[in-house]
Structures are given as C-alpha cells and as structure tokens.
Write a protein that holds these residues in place. Structure first.
Motif, PDB file in Angstrom:
ATOM      1  N   ASP A   1      20.166 -24.331  50.587  1.00  0.00           N
ATOM      2  CA  ASP A   1      20.450 -25.577  51.297  1.00  0.00           C
ATOM      3  C   ASP A   1      20.214 -25.391  52.790  1.00  0.00           C
ATOM      4  OD1 ASP A   1      22.780 -24.415  52.415  1.00  0.00           O
ATOM      5  OD2 ASP A   1      24.069 -25.291  50.899  1.00  0.00           O
ATOM      6  N   VAL A   2      20.233 -26.479  53.528  1.00  0.00           N
ATOM      7  CA  VAL A   2      19.912 -26.462  54.944  1.00  0.00           C
ATOM      8  C   VAL A   2      20.960 -25.700  55.756  1.00  0.00           C
ATOM      9  CG1 VAL A   2      21.042 -28.638  55.556  1.00  0.00           C
ATOM     10  CG2 VAL A   2      19.000 -27.937  56.791  1.00  0.00           C
ATOM     11  N   LEU A   3      22.144 -25.516  55.208  1.00  0.00           N
ATOM     12  CA  LEU A   3      23.203 -24.796  55.907  1.00  0.00           C
ATOM     13  C   LEU A   3      23.120 -23.291  55.718  1.00  0.00           C
ATOM     14  CD1 LEU A   3      26.125 -27.230  55.010  1.00  0.00           C
ATOM     15  CD2 LEU A   3      24.755 -27.165  57.109  1.00  0.00           C
ATOM     16  N   GLY A   4      22.159 -22.834  54.925  1.00  0.00           N
ATOM     17  CA  GLY A   4      21.976 -21.403  54.703  1.00  0.00           C
ATOM     18  C   GLY A   4      22.627 -20.882  53.445  1.00  0.00           C
ATOM     19  N   GLY A   5      23.178 -21.759  52.636  1.00  0.00           N
ATOM     20  CA  GLY A   5      23.783 -21.348  51.377  1.00  0.00           C
ATOM     21  C   GLY A   5      22.731 -21.123  50.304  1.00  0.00           C
ATOM     22  N   ASN A   6      23.075 -20.361  49.292  1.00  0.00           N
ATOM     23  CA  ASN A   6      22.163 -20.077  48.184  1.00  0.00           C
ATOM     24  C   ASN A   6      22.821 -20.401  46.861  1.00  0.00           C
ATOM     25  OD1 ASN A   6      19.772 -18.774  49.432  1.00  0.00           O
ATOM     26  ND2 ASN A   6      21.338 -17.403  50.220  1.00  0.00           N
ATOM     27  N   PHE A   7      22.004 -20.864  45.911  1.00  0.00           N
ATOM     28  CA  PHE A   7      22.443 -21.121  44.548  1.00  0.00           C
ATOM     29  C   PHE A   7      21.779 -20.083  43.654  1.00  0.00           C
ATOM     30  CE2 PHE A   7      22.800 -25.101  46.765  1.00  0.00           C
ATOM     31  CZ  PHE A   7      23.945 -25.688  46.264  1.00  0.00           C
ATOM     32  N   ALA A   8      22.517 -19.552  42.693  1.00  0.00           N
ATOM     33  CA  ALA A   8      21.975 -18.519  41.816  1.00  0.00           C
ATOM     34  C   ALA A   8      22.481 -18.695  40.395  1.00  0.00           C
ATOM     35  CB  ALA A   8      22.375 -17.138  42.331  1.00  0.00           C
ATOM     36  N   ILE A   9      21.671 -18.270  39.443  1.00  0.00           N
ATOM     37  CA  ILE A   9      22.104 -18.187  38.054  1.00  0.00           C
ATOM     38  C   ILE A   9      22.675 -16.799  37.853  1.00  0.00           C
ATOM     39  CG2 ILE A   9      21.383 -18.212  35.641  1.00  0.00           C
ATOM     40  CD1 ILE A   9      19.115 -20.077  36.452  1.00  0.00           C
ATOM     41  N   ASN A  10      23.874 -16.736  37.331  1.00  0.00           N
ATOM     42  CA  ASN A  10      24.537 -15.466  37.087  1.00  0.00           C
ATOM     43  C   ASN A  10      23.843 -14.729  35.943  1.00  0.00           C
ATOM     44  OD1 ASN A  10      26.336 -13.344  36.807  1.00  0.00           O
ATOM     45  ND2 ASN A  10      27.923 -14.584  35.831  1.00  0.00           N
ATOM     46  N   ALA A  11      23.415 -13.512  36.223  1.00  0.00           N
ATOM     47  CA  ALA A  11      22.809 -12.664  35.191  1.00  0.00           C
ATOM     48  C   ALA A  11      23.764 -11.537  34.805  1.00  0.00           C
ATOM     49  CB  ALA A  11      21.481 -12.094  35.685  1.00  0.00           C
ATOM     50  N   GLY A  12      25.051 -11.772  35.030  1.00  0.00           N
ATOM     51  CA  GLY A  12      26.062 -10.798  34.668  1.00  0.00           C
ATOM     52  C   GLY A  12      26.690 -10.086  35.853  1.00  0.00           C
ATOM     53  N   GLY A  13      26.130 -10.226  37.035  1.00  0.00           N
ATOM     54  CA  GLY A  13      26.648  -9.525  38.198  1.00  0.00           C
ATOM     55  C   GLY A  13      27.654 -10.310  39.019  1.00  0.00           C
ATOM     56  N   LEU A  14      27.861 -11.576  38.679  1.00  0.00           N
ATOM     57  CA  LEU A  14      28.779 -12.405  39.450  1.00  0.00           C
ATOM     58  C   LEU A  14      30.049 -12.755  38.682  1.00  0.00           C
ATOM     59  CD1 LEU A  14      26.157 -14.842  41.013  1.00  0.00           C
ATOM     60  CD2 LEU A  14      27.175 -12.806  42.037  1.00  0.00           C
ATOM     61  N   GLY A  15      30.111 -12.399  37.448  1.00  0.00           N
ATOM     62  CA  GLY A  15      31.264 -12.715  36.607  1.00  0.00           C
ATOM     63  C   GLY A  15      30.874 -12.628  35.149  1.00  0.00           C
ATOM     64  N   LYS A  16      31.811 -12.973  34.289  1.00  0.00           N
ATOM     65  CA  LYS A  16      31.573 -12.875  32.848  1.00  0.00           C
ATOM     66  C   LYS A  16      30.846 -14.086  32.276  1.00  0.00           C
ATOM     67  CE  LYS A  16      35.427  -9.823  32.089  1.00  0.00           C
ATOM     68  NZ  LYS A  16      36.637  -9.536  31.345  1.00  0.00           N
ATOM     69  N   ASP A  17      30.641 -15.106  33.067  1.00  0.00           N
ATOM     70  CA  ASP A  17      30.007 -16.335  32.594  1.00  0.00           C
ATOM     71  C   ASP A  17      28.500 -16.342  32.881  1.00  0.00           C
ATOM     72  OD1 ASP A  17      30.395 -16.484  35.305  1.00  0.00           O
ATOM     73  OD2 ASP A  17      31.116 -18.548  35.298  1.00  0.00           O
ATOM     74  N   ALA A  18      27.787 -15.426  32.287  1.00  0.00           N
ATOM     75  CA  ALA A  18      26.335 -15.342  32.480  1.00  0.00           C
ATOM     76  C   ALA A  18      25.686 -16.670  32.108  1.00  0.00           C
ATOM     77  CB  ALA A  18      25.756 -14.219  31.640  1.00  0.00           C
ATOM     78  N   GLY A  19      24.702 -17.057  32.908  1.00  0.00           N
ATOM     79  CA  GLY A  19      24.000 -18.314  32.685  1.00  0.00           C
ATOM     80  C   GLY A  19      24.551 -19.472  33.503  1.00  0.00           C
ATOM     81  N   LYS A  20      25.688 -19.298  34.131  1.00  0.00           N
ATOM     82  CA  LYS A  20      26.278 -20.345  34.964  1.00  0.00           C
ATOM     83  C   LYS A  20      25.774 -20.218  36.399  1.00  0.00           C
ATOM     84  CE  LYS A  20      28.995 -22.193  31.887  1.00  0.00           C
ATOM     85  NZ  LYS A  20      28.966 -23.571  31.499  1.00  0.00           N
ATOM     86  N   ILE A  21      25.855 -21.307  37.146  1.00  0.00           N
ATOM     87  CA  ILE A  21      25.356 -21.339  38.515  1.00  0.00           C
ATOM     88  C   ILE A  21      26.487 -21.067  39.499  1.00  0.00           C
ATOM     89  CG2 ILE A  21      24.297 -22.803  40.282  1.00  0.00           C
ATOM     90  CD1 ILE A  21      22.730 -24.128  38.027  1.00  0.00           C
ATOM     91  N   TYR A  22      26.166 -20.263  40.505  1.00  0.00           N
ATOM     92  CA  TYR A  22      27.097 -19.907  41.569  1.00  0.00           C
ATOM     93  C   TYR A  22      26.511 -20.336  42.902  1.00  0.00           C
ATOM     94  CZ  TYR A  22      30.216 -16.946  38.801  1.00  0.00           C
ATOM     95  OH  TYR A  22      31.139 -16.488  37.912  1.00  0.00           O
ATOM     96  N   TYR A  23      27.379 -20.508  43.901  1.00  0.00           N
ATOM     97  CA  TYR A  23      26.968 -20.889  45.247  1.00  0.00           C
ATOM     98  C   TYR A  23      27.521 -19.876  46.240  1.00  0.00           C
ATOM     99  CZ  TYR A  23      26.499 -23.570  49.563  1.00  0.00           C
ATOM    100  OH  TYR A  23      26.169 -23.983  50.831  1.00  0.00           O
ATOM    101  N   LEU A  24      26.667 -19.406  47.135  1.00  0.00           N
ATOM    102  CA  LEU A  24      27.069 -18.502  48.203  1.00  0.00           C
ATOM    103  C   LEU A  24      27.030 -19.277  49.514  1.00  0.00           C
ATOM    104  CD1 LEU A  24      27.733 -15.615  49.241  1.00  0.00           C
ATOM    105  CD2 LEU A  24      25.274 -15.287  49.498  1.00  0.00           C
TER     106      LEU A  24
END
Length: 104
Positions: free
Chosen positions: A64-87
């Motif tokens: 996004d324009v504010l410098g945030g990133n969206f990612a699909i979890n491949a197992g490194g962000l939590g136990k819910d692989a396949g879900k989207i995370y925002y940094l």
C-alpha cells in the motif's frame, strides 16, 4: 511461480502486470509491466533475499501507499497457512486478517 493459471493468483500473475486499487493506494502484484515495474517474483526475491523461493515463510502479494505489505502465510507467520497477513509500517508486526486468497 509454479501456480496453476486456473487459480485466482495464477491467473492474475499470468494475465496481468498487476492491479492498482483506489488510484494507487494499493497494488496487487502480477507479473510486472511498464507502469508497474515490480512483479510478484521480483518483489519477493528482493525483499526475501535470505530465503529461497521454496522455503520462504510467506509470499508477498501486495503493498500500500503507506509502506505496508500484504502476504500469504506459508507457515512462517502462524498456524493458519494460506491466510493473508498485513505488515504495517507503524507497528512492524504481522497482523492476521482472517482472509484467504479468494476473499482478497
């Protein structure tokens, strides 16, 4: 990417340079093009240079324009692989959005 073009993500990457939402406030990565220089593969290679493409803990799919990133979890962000995370840039912590790729 090794993702079928029959999937939403595969079709987006194969068939477009990317998607710009709300006059540039958010960019969903595709394969890259003249107006959207970074594609999903090149963006992930640049940001995740310490991980190989096969064992990266997430796949960056948008920013996004504010410098945030969206990612699909491949197992490194939590136990819910396949879900989207925002940094977010203000907290620098990954936040689960409880979205799957189809709801994005």
């Amino acid at each position: 990417m090794q993702v079928t073009t029959r999937s939403p993500m595969g079709a987006l990457v194969y068939g477009s340079g990317g998607v710009v939402i709300n006059h540039g406030w958010m960019r969903i990565f595709g394969s890259g093009c003249e107006k959207m220089k970074c594609g999903i593969v090149s963006f992930n290679q640049a940001v995740q240079e310490n991980f190989s493409a096969l064992n990266a803990p997430y796949l960056l799919i948008a920013d996004d324009v504010l410098g945030g990133n969206f990612a699909i979890n491949a197992g490194g962000l939590g136990k819910d692989a396949g879900k989207i995370y925002y940094l977010a840039q203000d907290s620098l912590e990954w936040q689960g959005l409880n979205w799957g790729i189809l709801s994005f």
